[in-house]
Design an enzyme around this catalytic site. Structure first.
Site, PDB file in Angstrom:
ATOM      1  CG  ASP A 181     -28.274 -82.075   4.971  1.00 36.61           C
ATOM      2  OD1 ASP A 181     -27.675 -83.094   4.569  1.00 36.61           O
ATOM      3  OD2 ASP A 181     -27.927 -80.909   4.668  1.00 36.61           O
TER       4      ASP A 181
ATOM      5  CD1 TRP B 170     -22.608 -77.999   5.780  1.00 39.54           C
ATOM      6  CD2 TRP B 170     -23.704 -77.085   4.058  1.00 39.54           C
ATOM      7  NE1 TRP B 170     -21.712 -77.849   4.746  1.00 39.54           N
ATOM      8  CE2 TRP B 170     -22.361 -77.288   3.684  1.00 39.54           C
ATOM      9  CE3 TRP B 170     -24.578 -76.514   3.137  1.00 39.54           C
ATOM     10  CZ2 TRP B 170     -21.874 -76.946   2.403  1.00 39.54           C
ATOM     11  CZ3 TRP B 170     -24.094 -76.163   1.873  1.00 39.54           C
ATOM     12  CH2 TRP B 170     -22.753 -76.382   1.526  1.00 39.54           C
TER      13      TRP B 170
ATOM     14  CE  LYS C 254     -19.815 -82.450   2.149  1.00 40.82           C
ATOM     15  NZ  LYS C 254     -20.914 -81.528   2.279  1.00 40.82           N
TER      16      LYS C 254
HETATM   17  C1  LIG Z   1     -21.689 -80.384   1.911  1.00 34.76           C
HETATM   18  C2  LIG Z   1     -23.066 -80.298   2.515  1.00 34.76           C
HETATM   19  C3  LIG Z   1     -24.181 -79.782   1.810  1.00 34.76           C
HETATM   20  C4  LIG Z   1     -24.073 -79.216   0.409  1.00 34.76           C
HETATM   21  O1  LIG Z   1     -24.353 -80.184  -0.510  1.00 34.76           O
HETATM   22  P1  LIG Z   1     -24.320 -79.944  -2.090  1.00 34.76           P
HETATM   23  O2  LIG Z   1     -24.453 -81.339  -2.621  1.00 34.76           O
HETATM   24  O3  LIG Z   1     -23.020 -79.297  -2.426  1.00 34.76           O
HETATM   25  O4  LIG Z   1     -25.487 -79.129  -2.420  1.00 34.76           O
HETATM   26  C5  LIG Z   1     -25.411 -79.807   2.444  1.00 34.76           C
HETATM   27  N1  LIG Z   1     -25.553 -80.279   3.689  1.00 34.76           N
HETATM   28  C6  LIG Z   1     -24.519 -80.756   4.397  1.00 34.76           C
HETATM   29  C7  LIG Z   1     -24.726 -81.272   5.784  1.00 34.76           C
HETATM   30  C8  LIG Z   1     -23.249 -80.783   3.836  1.00 34.76           C
HETATM   31  O5  LIG Z   1     -22.211 -81.262   4.530  1.00 34.76           O
END
Ligand SMILES: *Cc1c(COP(=O)(O)O)cnc(C)c1O
Length: 373
Positions: free
Chosen positions: A183, A105, A207
């Protein structure tokens, strides 16, 4: 046998608490407060204005968000933030923002930021197969190696939990006074965080906090003076702050479920510190089970950086991975396949995955190993 909701170890969209799903089932037909379906409720209604206020209030309470930080609820997922962040917070007068490249990511965040402006990779774990994370000394050494510039880098970006590889920072990496941007998509609300130590943090809901469709951004208002003139309004964080996340139609349903999840965290679990204790116990139990099968199972992440959220492993005999998945699915488990970029197996132990479900998974792993070891 159909999958059992409680035994869902999916990496995302992930499990939600049973009591939240019960409330959602009712709200899809009629909200208890209004009698209308949540799916057919106006984003301009008093009910929704109250809901937005509660969602923000609950997050502020759970994470002790400082008054100087604003909270917005956006669409576009975490991926949209990959390009909005450099567009808003890395004006040309700043030196290139620094990124820690620790897995799938963060690599994607770097590639997408690079479409907006040049960025610099401070530390890269690709050569070691993304199994480890940098400590303070490693980051300081990389910074010392960088050419001296007259202006500071715009910010330091990192991913707190690499969902694909199962690596998690224990605490925020040392940013040497640069604004820290994180993030936190796959570990938000799973543990206490030092919000004040972050200029910006973001997490989509799917998540740990709700269904896909809404992304939470927590941002230090001081950062807003950097936003360049002329950004399209939808891509300008100031628009969403100014309009209280109600500039255009927000994802009403996603914000509703997220609010229910924050209530559950506050009232049933007792806050994020209590959640962290439960999450650690779940992860310890599964890692111990897998470590005991050392001859049969190979872990992906270095022990010191193992994620409490995503446990990544594979059988040393790859045929057993497929057999394990097939038998687990037949037994009612789901979501245990590794990410397509890495293969192998992954069990995601998000907040809503119960200790009882983890105990069932551990027993299943042990039985499977005994039959095939
Ligand atoms: C799943 C994930 C993403 C992707 O997110 P989207 O909402 O599908 O754009 C980005 N960063 C991390 C750490 C993730 O686990």
């Amino acid at each position: 046998m159909p999958a059992i909701n409680e035994w869902n170890f999916s990496a995302g969209p992930g499990a939600l608490p049973a009591e939240v799903l019960d409330a959602v089932r009712e709200a899809v037909v009629a909200l208890p407060e209004t009698g209308l379906s949540v799916l057919c409720t106006s984003h301009r209604s008093a009910w929704f204005e109250n809901l937005l206020a509660e969602a923000e209030e609950n997050l502020r309470h759970l994470l002790t968000v400082p008054a100087g930080h604003g909270i917005v609820f956006l669409q576009g997922g975490s991926s949209l933030q990959f390009s909005m962040i450099p567009a808003n917070f890395a004006p040309s007068r700043c030196d290139d923002p620094l990124y820690i490249r620790s897995g799938y990511w963060s690599a994607k965040a770097i590639a997408e930021a690079g479409c907006v402006r040049p960025v610099a990779v401070l530390w890269d774990g690709a050569a070691e197969g993304f199994r480890t994370l940098p400590d303070t000394a490693a980051l300081a050494a990389r910074r010392a190696d960088r050419p001296r510039r007259s202006t500071a880098p715009a910010y330091l970006h990192y991913v707190s939990n690499e969902t694909v590889e199962g690596l998690q920072f224990g605490e925020a990496p040392d940013g040497a006074d640069l604004p820290r941007i994180a993030d936190m998509s796959s570990d938000f609300l799973s543990r206490p965080i030092d919000v004040a130590a972050h200029a910006f943090l973001y997490a989509h809901a799917q998540k740990n906090l709700g269904p896909a469709g809404v992304t939470v951004c927590v941002l230090d208002r001081d950062l807003l003076e950097r936003v360049p003139a002329g950004l399209p309004p939808m891509l300008d964080y100031r628009t969403h702050l100014q309009y209280g996340s109600n500039y255009n139609t927000p994802p009403v349903f996603g914000i509703y479920v997220l609010t229910l999840v924050t209530r559950w965290l506050r009232d049933t679990i007792g806050g994020v510190a209590a959640m962290q204790r439960i999450n650690r116990d779940k992860a310890t139990r599964l890692y111990r089970t897998l470590d005991d099968l050392d001859g049969l199972v190979q872990m992906h992440a270095d022990p010191g950086v193992r994620s409490v959220m995503n446990v990544t492993f594979r059988f040393r005999d790859p045929r057993l991975d497929a057999m394990f998945l097939a038998q687990a699915t037949a037994a009612g488990f789901s979501g245990l396949a590794g990410h397509r970029a890495l293969g192998g197996l992954r069990a995601s132990l998000y907040n809503a995955v119960t200790p009882a479900a983890v105990a069932r998974l551990c027993a299943f792993v042990t039985d499977f190993a005994a039959a095939h070891g």
